[in-house]
Design a protein around this motif. Structure first.
Motif, PDB file in Angstrom:
ATOM      1  N   ASP A  45      16.356 -24.949   7.783  1.00  0.00           N
ATOM      2  CA  ASP A  45      17.178 -25.089   8.985  1.00  0.00           C
ATOM      3  C   ASP A  45      18.446 -24.254   8.855  1.00  0.00           C
ATOM      4  O   ASP A  45      18.975 -23.766   9.849  1.00  0.00           O
ATOM      5  CB  ASP A  45      17.554 -26.556   9.190  1.00  0.00           C
ATOM      6  N   VAL A  46      18.922 -24.108   7.604  1.00  0.00           N
ATOM      7  CA  VAL A  46      20.157 -23.368   7.326  1.00  0.00           C
ATOM      8  C   VAL A  46      19.932 -22.494   6.104  1.00  0.00           C
ATOM      9  O   VAL A  46      19.369 -22.945   5.096  1.00  0.00           O
ATOM     10  CB  VAL A  46      21.344 -24.329   7.078  1.00  0.00           C
ATOM     11  N   LEU A  47      20.397 -21.253   6.194  1.00  0.00           N
ATOM     12  CA  LEU A  47      20.274 -20.291   5.098  1.00  0.00           C
ATOM     13  C   LEU A  47      21.667 -19.940   4.578  1.00  0.00           C
ATOM     14  O   LEU A  47      22.579 -19.651   5.360  1.00  0.00           O
ATOM     15  CB  LEU A  47      19.590 -19.021   5.595  1.00  0.00           C
ATOM     16  N   VAL A  48      21.830 -19.956   3.251  1.00  0.00           N
ATOM     17  CA  VAL A  48      23.085 -19.540   2.621  1.00  0.00           C
ATOM     18  C   VAL A  48      22.767 -18.405   1.654  1.00  0.00           C
ATOM     19  O   VAL A  48      21.981 -18.582   0.711  1.00  0.00           O
ATOM     20  CB  VAL A  48      23.777 -20.701   1.873  1.00  0.00           C
ATOM     21  N   ASN A  49      23.375 -17.258   1.879  1.00  0.00           N
ATOM     22  CA  ASN A  49      23.123 -16.053   1.088  1.00  0.00           C
ATOM     23  C   ASN A  49      24.248 -15.867   0.069  1.00  0.00           C
ATOM     24  O   ASN A  49      25.367 -15.527   0.424  1.00  0.00           O
ATOM     25  CB  ASN A  49      23.020 -14.851   2.025  1.00  0.00           C
ATOM     26  N   CYS A  50      23.922 -16.100  -1.199  1.00  0.00           N
ATOM     27  CA  CYS A  50      24.861 -15.885  -2.304  1.00  0.00           C
ATOM     28  C   CYS A  50      24.238 -14.903  -3.294  1.00  0.00           C
ATOM     29  O   CYS A  50      24.255 -15.128  -4.511  1.00  0.00           O
ATOM     30  CB  CYS A  50      25.193 -17.203  -3.004  1.00  0.00           C
ATOM     31  N   ALA A  51      23.682 -13.812  -2.769  1.00  0.00           N
ATOM     32  CA  ALA A  51      22.865 -12.914  -3.584  1.00  0.00           C
ATOM     33  C   ALA A  51      23.670 -11.869  -4.348  1.00  0.00           C
ATOM     34  O   ALA A  51      23.081 -10.972  -4.966  1.00  0.00           O
ATOM     35  CB  ALA A  51      21.812 -12.234  -2.713  1.00  0.00           C
ATOM     36  N   GLY A  52      24.990 -11.922  -4.291  1.00  0.00           N
ATOM     37  CA  GLY A  52      25.812 -11.077  -5.142  1.00  0.00           C
ATOM     38  C   GLY A  52      25.597  -9.600  -4.937  1.00  0.00           C
ATOM     39  O   GLY A  52      25.898  -9.044  -3.873  1.00  0.00           O
ATOM     40  N   LEU A  53      25.071  -8.937  -5.937  1.00  0.00           N
ATOM     41  CA  LEU A  53      24.858  -7.486  -5.895  1.00  0.00           C
ATOM     42  C   LEU A  53      23.913  -7.055  -4.777  1.00  0.00           C
ATOM     43  O   LEU A  53      23.915  -5.892  -4.369  1.00  0.00           O
ATOM     44  CB  LEU A  53      24.308  -7.007  -7.243  1.00  0.00           C
TER      45      LEU A  53
ATOM     46  N   GLY B 255      26.207 -19.470  -5.897  1.00  0.00           N
ATOM     47  CA  GLY B 255      25.034 -20.107  -5.312  1.00  0.00           C
ATOM     48  C   GLY B 255      24.787 -21.497  -5.867  1.00  0.00           C
ATOM     49  O   GLY B 255      24.501 -22.441  -5.116  1.00  0.00           O
ATOM     50  N   LEU B 256      24.916 -21.662  -7.172  1.00  0.00           N
ATOM     51  CA  LEU B 256      24.683 -22.969  -7.786  1.00  0.00           C
ATOM     52  C   LEU B 256      25.776 -23.963  -7.408  1.00  0.00           C
ATOM     53  O   LEU B 256      25.495 -25.150  -7.181  1.00  0.00           O
ATOM     54  CB  LEU B 256      24.594 -22.822  -9.302  1.00  0.00           C
ATOM     55  N   ALA B 257      27.022 -23.488  -7.331  1.00  0.00           N
ATOM     56  CA  ALA B 257      28.112 -24.375  -6.898  1.00  0.00           C
ATOM     57  C   ALA B 257      27.878 -24.839  -5.461  1.00  0.00           C
ATOM     58  O   ALA B 257      28.153 -25.998  -5.108  1.00  0.00           O
ATOM     59  CB  ALA B 257      29.450 -23.661  -7.017  1.00  0.00           C
ATOM     60  N   THR B 258      27.361 -23.932  -4.625  1.00  0.00           N
ATOM     61  CA  THR B 258      27.083 -24.287  -3.234  1.00  0.00           C
ATOM     62  C   THR B 258      25.963 -25.318  -3.145  1.00  0.00           C
ATOM     63  O   THR B 258      26.054 -26.300  -2.393  1.00  0.00           O
ATOM     64  CB  THR B 258      26.727 -23.029  -2.431  1.00  0.00           C
ATOM     65  N   ALA B 259      24.901 -25.100  -3.911  1.00  0.00           N
ATOM     66  CA  ALA B 259      23.802 -26.065  -3.927  1.00  0.00           C
ATOM     67  C   ALA B 259      24.292 -27.435  -4.386  1.00  0.00           C
ATOM     68  O   ALA B 259      23.950 -28.478  -3.791  1.00  0.00           O
ATOM     69  CB  ALA B 259      22.684 -25.571  -4.835  1.00  0.00           C
ATOM     70  N   HIS B 260      25.091 -27.438  -5.435  1.00  0.00           N
ATOM     71  CA  HIS B 260      25.631 -28.706  -5.940  1.00  0.00           C
ATOM     72  C   HIS B 260      26.469 -29.395  -4.870  1.00  0.00           C
ATOM     73  O   HIS B 260      26.357 -30.606  -4.643  1.00  0.00           O
ATOM     74  CB  HIS B 260      26.474 -28.446  -7.198  1.00  0.00           C
ATOM     75  N   ARG B 261      27.294 -28.626  -4.182  1.00  0.00           N
ATOM     76  CA  ARG B 261      28.153 -29.192  -3.134  1.00  0.00           C
ATOM     77  C   ARG B 261      27.308 -29.775  -1.999  1.00  0.00           C
ATOM     78  O   ARG B 261      27.615 -30.838  -1.453  1.00  0.00           O
ATOM     79  CB  ARG B 261      29.096 -28.113  -2.600  1.00  0.00           C
TER      80      ARG B 261
ATOM     81  N   HIS C 144      26.644 -15.909   5.002  1.00  0.00           N
ATOM     82  CA  HIS C 144      26.422 -14.821   4.051  1.00  0.00           C
ATOM     83  C   HIS C 144      27.711 -14.529   3.282  1.00  0.00           C
ATOM     84  O   HIS C 144      28.737 -14.229   3.894  1.00  0.00           O
ATOM     85  CB  HIS C 144      25.956 -13.561   4.783  1.00  0.00           C
ATOM     86  N   VAL C 145      27.638 -14.641   1.960  1.00  0.00           N
ATOM     87  CA  VAL C 145      28.770 -14.305   1.090  1.00  0.00           C
ATOM     88  C   VAL C 145      28.628 -12.832   0.747  1.00  0.00           C
ATOM     89  O   VAL C 145      27.828 -12.460  -0.113  1.00  0.00           O
ATOM     90  CB  VAL C 145      28.780 -15.186  -0.169  1.00  0.00           C
ATOM     91  N   LEU C 146      29.408 -11.977   1.420  1.00  0.00           N
ATOM     92  CA  LEU C 146      29.204 -10.533   1.349  1.00  0.00           C
ATOM     93  C   LEU C 146      30.186  -9.823   0.432  1.00  0.00           C
ATOM     94  O   LEU C 146      30.017  -8.639   0.156  1.00  0.00           O
ATOM     95  CB  LEU C 146      29.283  -9.932   2.757  1.00  0.00           C
ATOM     96  N   ASN C 147      31.209 -10.508  -0.021  1.00  0.00           N
ATOM     97  CA  ASN C 147      32.098  -9.924  -1.031  1.00  0.00           C
ATOM     98  C   ASN C 147      32.701 -11.070  -1.833  1.00  0.00           C
ATOM     99  O   ASN C 147      33.530 -11.833  -1.324  1.00  0.00           O
ATOM    100  CB  ASN C 147      33.219  -9.101  -0.395  1.00  0.00           C
TER     101      ASN C 147
ATOM    102  N   TYR D  72      18.104 -26.873   3.540  1.00  0.00           N
ATOM    103  CA  TYR D  72      18.973 -25.764   3.182  1.00  0.00           C
ATOM    104  C   TYR D  72      18.279 -24.908   2.130  1.00  0.00           C
ATOM    105  O   TYR D  72      17.731 -25.437   1.152  1.00  0.00           O
ATOM    106  CB  TYR D  72      20.290 -26.269   2.579  1.00  0.00           C
ATOM    107  N   VAL D  73      18.316 -23.604   2.326  1.00  0.00           N
ATOM    108  CA  VAL D  73      17.860 -22.676   1.288  1.00  0.00           C
ATOM    109  C   VAL D  73      19.044 -21.819   0.875  1.00  0.00           C
ATOM    110  O   VAL D  73      19.699 -21.184   1.719  1.00  0.00           O
ATOM    111  CB  VAL D  73      16.705 -21.781   1.776  1.00  0.00           C
ATOM    112  N   VAL D  74      19.347 -21.826  -0.421  1.00  0.00           N
ATOM    113  CA  VAL D  74      20.421 -21.018  -0.999  1.00  0.00           C
ATOM    114  C   VAL D  74      19.770 -19.884  -1.771  1.00  0.00           C
ATOM    115  O   VAL D  74      18.959 -20.133  -2.679  1.00  0.00           O
ATOM    116  CB  VAL D  74      21.320 -21.853  -1.929  1.00  0.00           C
ATOM    117  N   ILE D  75      20.112 -18.653  -1.422  1.00  0.00           N
ATOM    118  CA  ILE D  75      19.583 -17.486  -2.127  1.00  0.00           C
ATOM    119  C   ILE D  75      20.616 -17.023  -3.144  1.00  0.00           C
ATOM    120  O   ILE D  75      21.732 -16.670  -2.789  1.00  0.00           O
ATOM    121  CB  ILE D  75      19.261 -16.349  -1.143  1.00  0.00           C
TER     122      ILE D  75
END
Length: 394
Positions: free
Chosen positions: A192-200, A12-18, A368-371, A3-6
């Protein structure tokens, strides 16, 4: 599974921890372009643990904020992070605001929150300096040091085996059949999985990944003052106006922080950079993204007067103080000193509608967390659970 969390903000950090908790054998990597955690929206917000009063019953914001309020307090207690349950007053200062106040009360009840209507006298038992004709007391609202939450989440994730890569900006994303290659300034990562928590920058990262976002991030700067130290006694906890339901902005309010300071704001004006914390911070690319977007102009046509009011208040401390004095008449312009501003990543549709709820898009092996503006910090631990539930292979 890799998993890669951006994004190294609180979501993003809460997701990585989870992910490290749910998949202890997985390889979890967090990439963050800044050299420390929670630099942008997380590090510039008001520190409020929201109860969930304002959000449409059944929406993601309503459900995740209510659950997140409880889980965030529990997390802070468990990890000795500064926080307090202060309660909050939402006050009507004239008769015209009473219908909106009562509607807000009904919404809070529908969301199952511990609220009660209070008279002027009862409101002053909580806040002796407040001006109101009626109000809502929200018992479960609190404040926390969300920066310290980020530090704790990063440490826990790393302890559980995650790889943290601050100072790594994403430069490109390629789908290579059965894996995703994330290019960064410190080397390529394979996921294998991408999670986008890039905010702005979440919509830009989504486009890099081949996703067409249903909305664009438009940055709004939230400008704050704080009360002089000798005037902090004017506010005990949190005092908010009745919000205008047409806007996601709650209006200028007063918040006693965990360190005892009292923040006043935020004003909300269009920022000239996605990280535009001052009027002087201008990025041509960001300005071009904003002014060429049809959704902005559709929004502006509907709400021009509101926007001009915010700009005038931004340019005049006297006007800013007058807005605060509607809540606490003793506040004057001389009581205010400048404080750090924040920038809200507000998603707007092409038709000019403000995206009112959290917007989380799952497509293939990507989420993708878009809002995720306020109450994302409050809700972050629950947003992380929601995100991991969307991931492939569940």
């Amino acid at each position: 599974m890799r998993y890669v969390v951006i994004g190294g903000g609180i979501v993003g950090l809460a997701t990585a921890h989870r992910l490290t908790l749910e998949h202890p054998d997985a390889q979890v990597t967090v990439v963050e372009k800044e050299h420390t955690w929670g630099v942008h929206q997380t590090g510039h917000n008001s520190g409020v643990i929201h109860a969930g009063v304002y959000y449409k019953p059944g929406s993601l914001k309503a459900t995740l904020c209510k659950a997140g309020s409880a889980s965030m307090v529990e997390f802070c207690r468990e990890h000795d992070i500064p926080h307090r349950i202060t309660g909050k007053l939402i006050v009507a200062t004239d008769e015209s605001e009473l219908p909106r106040l009562h509607a807000l009360y009904e919404r809070a009840l529908a969301n199952g929150l511990p609220v009660r209507m209070v008279s002027q006298g009862e409101a002053r038992e909580h806040e002796p300096e407040v001006a109101c004709i009626e109000g809502i007391h929200v018992a479960s609202t609190g404040i926390a040091d969300f920066g310290a939450v980020c530090v704790a989440l990063a440490a826990l994730s790393e302890k559980n085996g995650a790889t943290l890569r601050p100072g790594s900006a994403v430069t490109g994303i390629r789908d290579r059949g059965n894996e995703i290659v994330v290019g960064t300034t410190t080397g390529d990562l394979t996921a294998d999985v991408l999670v986008n928590c890039a905010g702005l920058h979440a919509d830009r990262v989504a486009r890099m990944a081949g996703i067409r976002p249903p909305a664009r991030i438009i940055p709004f700067r939230g400008e704050y003052f704080e009360l002089r130290e000798d005037r902090r006694h004017l506010v005990n906890g949190l005092i908010y106006p009745v919000p205008d339901p047409q806007f996601p902005f709650l209006g200028v309010h007063l918040t006693r922080m965990v360190d005892g300071s009292v923040h006043a704001g935020p004003n909300a004006v269009l920022a000239l950079a996605r990280e535009g914390y001052t009027w002087g911070r201008i990025r041509p690319r960001d300005v071009a993204d904003t002014v060429t977007y049809p959704g902005l102009w559709a929004l502006a046509r509907r709400h021009l007067r509101y926007g001009l009011t915010e700009v005038r208040r931004s340019l005049s401390k006297r006007r800013f103080a007058a807005s605060l004095a509607r809540l606490v008449p003793a506040v004057t312009a001389d009581d205010l000193v400048p404080a750090a501003a924040g920038v809200r990543a507000q998603a707007i549709t092409p038709k000019g509608d403000l995206v009112d709820d959290f917007l989380i898009v799952a497509e293939g092996r990507q989420v993708h967390v878009l809002n995720a503006p306020s109450p994302a910090a409050t809700s972050s631990l629950e947003i992380a659970k929601y995100i991991t539930a969307q991931l492939p292979g569940r």
